[in-house]
Structure formats: structure tokens, C-alpha cells
Write a protein that holds these residues in place. Structure first.
Motif, mmCIF file in Angstrom:
data_model
loop_
_atom_site.group_PDB
_atom_site.id
_atom_site.type_symbol
_atom_site.label_atom_id
_atom_site.label_comp_id
_atom_site.label_asym_id
_atom_site.label_seq_id
_atom_site.Cartn_x
_atom_site.Cartn_y
_atom_site.Cartn_z
ATOM 1 N N UNK A 62 0.648 -1.256 -0.084
ATOM 2 C CA UNK A 62 0.088 -0.019 -0.058
ATOM 3 C C UNK A 62 0.807 1.345 -0.113
ATOM 4 N N UNK A 63 1.867 1.254 0.876
ATOM 5 C CA UNK A 63 2.663 2.377 0.982
ATOM 6 C C UNK A 63 3.525 2.641 -0.234
ATOM 7 N N UNK A 64 3.939 1.543 -0.986
ATOM 8 C CA UNK A 64 4.919 1.671 -2.171
ATOM 9 C C UNK A 64 3.955 2.158 -3.477
ATOM 10 N N UNK A 65 2.727 1.817 -3.460
ATOM 11 C CA UNK A 65 1.837 1.962 -4.588
ATOM 12 C C UNK A 65 1.352 3.685 -4.305
ATOM 13 N N UNK A 66 1.324 4.032 -3.058
ATOM 14 C CA UNK A 66 0.879 5.180 -2.549
ATOM 15 C C UNK A 66 2.232 6.525 -2.859
ATOM 16 N N UNK A 67 3.138 5.986 -2.575
ATOM 17 C CA UNK A 67 4.400 6.747 -2.860
ATOM 18 C C UNK A 67 4.537 7.002 -4.586
ATOM 19 N N UNK A 68 4.584 5.843 -5.257
ATOM 20 C CA UNK A 68 4.731 5.715 -6.663
ATOM 21 C C UNK A 68 3.531 6.782 -7.065
ATOM 22 N N UNK A 69 2.285 6.762 -6.826
ATOM 23 C CA UNK A 69 1.201 7.379 -7.430
ATOM 24 C C UNK A 69 1.530 8.973 -6.909
ATOM 25 N N UNK A 70 2.200 9.326 -5.933
ATOM 26 C CA UNK A 70 2.505 10.614 -5.486
ATOM 27 C C UNK A 70 3.566 11.111 -6.277
ATOM 28 N N UNK A 71 4.697 10.249 -6.700
ATOM 29 C CA UNK A 71 5.728 10.649 -7.272
ATOM 30 C C UNK A 71 5.410 11.139 -8.844
ATOM 31 N N UNK A 72 4.411 9.961 -9.357
ATOM 32 C CA UNK A 72 3.948 10.194 -10.575
ATOM 33 C C UNK A 72 3.118 11.677 -10.675
ATOM 34 N N UNK A 73 2.389 11.950 -9.868
ATOM 35 C CA UNK A 73 1.650 13.148 -9.868
ATOM 36 C C UNK A 73 2.474 14.555 -9.772
ATOM 37 N N UNK A 74 3.529 14.331 -8.827
ATOM 38 C CA UNK A 74 4.358 15.500 -8.762
ATOM 39 C C UNK A 74 5.323 15.842 -9.770
ATOM 40 N N UNK A 75 5.989 14.754 -10.417
ATOM 41 C CA UNK A 75 6.746 15.045 -11.507
ATOM 42 C C UNK A 75 6.014 15.269 -12.930
ATOM 43 N N UNK A 76 4.668 15.158 -12.830
ATOM 44 C CA UNK A 76 3.814 15.232 -13.990
ATOM 45 C C UNK A 76 3.402 14.308 -14.884
ATOM 46 N N UNK A 77 4.065 12.960 -14.511
ATOM 47 C CA UNK A 77 3.874 11.822 -15.365
ATOM 48 C C UNK A 77 2.433 11.581 -15.504
ATOM 49 N N UNK A 78 1.768 11.667 -14.489
ATOM 50 C CA UNK A 78 0.127 11.346 -14.366
ATOM 51 C C UNK A 78 -0.514 12.557 -14.097
#
Length: 73
Positions: free
Chosen positions: A16-32
Motif C-alpha cells: 500500500x505504501x509503495x503504490x501510494x508513494x509511486x502515485x504521489x511521485x507520478x503526480x508531482x513529476x507530471x507523469x500522471x
């Protein structure tokens, strides 16, 4: 510590934490972008529902309906 890491609840928490961090990074970097993620959620909805219900079914057992009394009540 090694015994804790091998526990199913710990592995779920880590995932859960890994997916949450990946989603956060994707949003911040602009990938998502918000538009992209809305599409992903629409496509993933049925899969998420299936996985969640299978996980819930795997945890159902004869003892899962017992009322657990809390201390101090």
C-alpha cells in the motif's frame, strides 16, 4: 524483525505504501495528469473490485463473525 517482515499484514502494508508513494511521485513529476489518472481509475475499477472482493473472501472464516469485546467497555 525478520518474522514481522514475513507476515502477510506487513507485506500488504508495504505494498500500500509503495503504490501510494509511486502515485504521489507520478503526480508531482507530471507523469500522471488528473485527466490521465481519471481514465486509469475508470479502467481499473472492475479489476480493483475483483481483487478486493477476492481478498475479503479469503479472509472470511467461521471466527470472523464473532464479536470481540473491547477492554474497558
Amino acid at each position: 524483525m525478520l518474522d514481522t517482515i514475513r507476515q502477510p499484514w506487513f507485506l500488504r502494508r508495504a505494498l500500500y505504501l509503495l503504490v501510494g508513494v509511486a502515485a504521489l511521485i507520478a503526480g508531482v513529476v507530471g507523469v500522471a495528469s488528473p485527466g490521465q489518472t481519471a481514465g486509469w481509475v475508470d479502467q481499473a475499477g472492475p479489476w480493483i473490485t475483483t481483487v478486493v472482493t477476492w481478498l475479503a473472501a479469503s479472509k472470511a472464516n467461521a471466527g470472523s463473525d464473532r464479536h470481540v469485546e473491547r477492554r474497558g467497555e
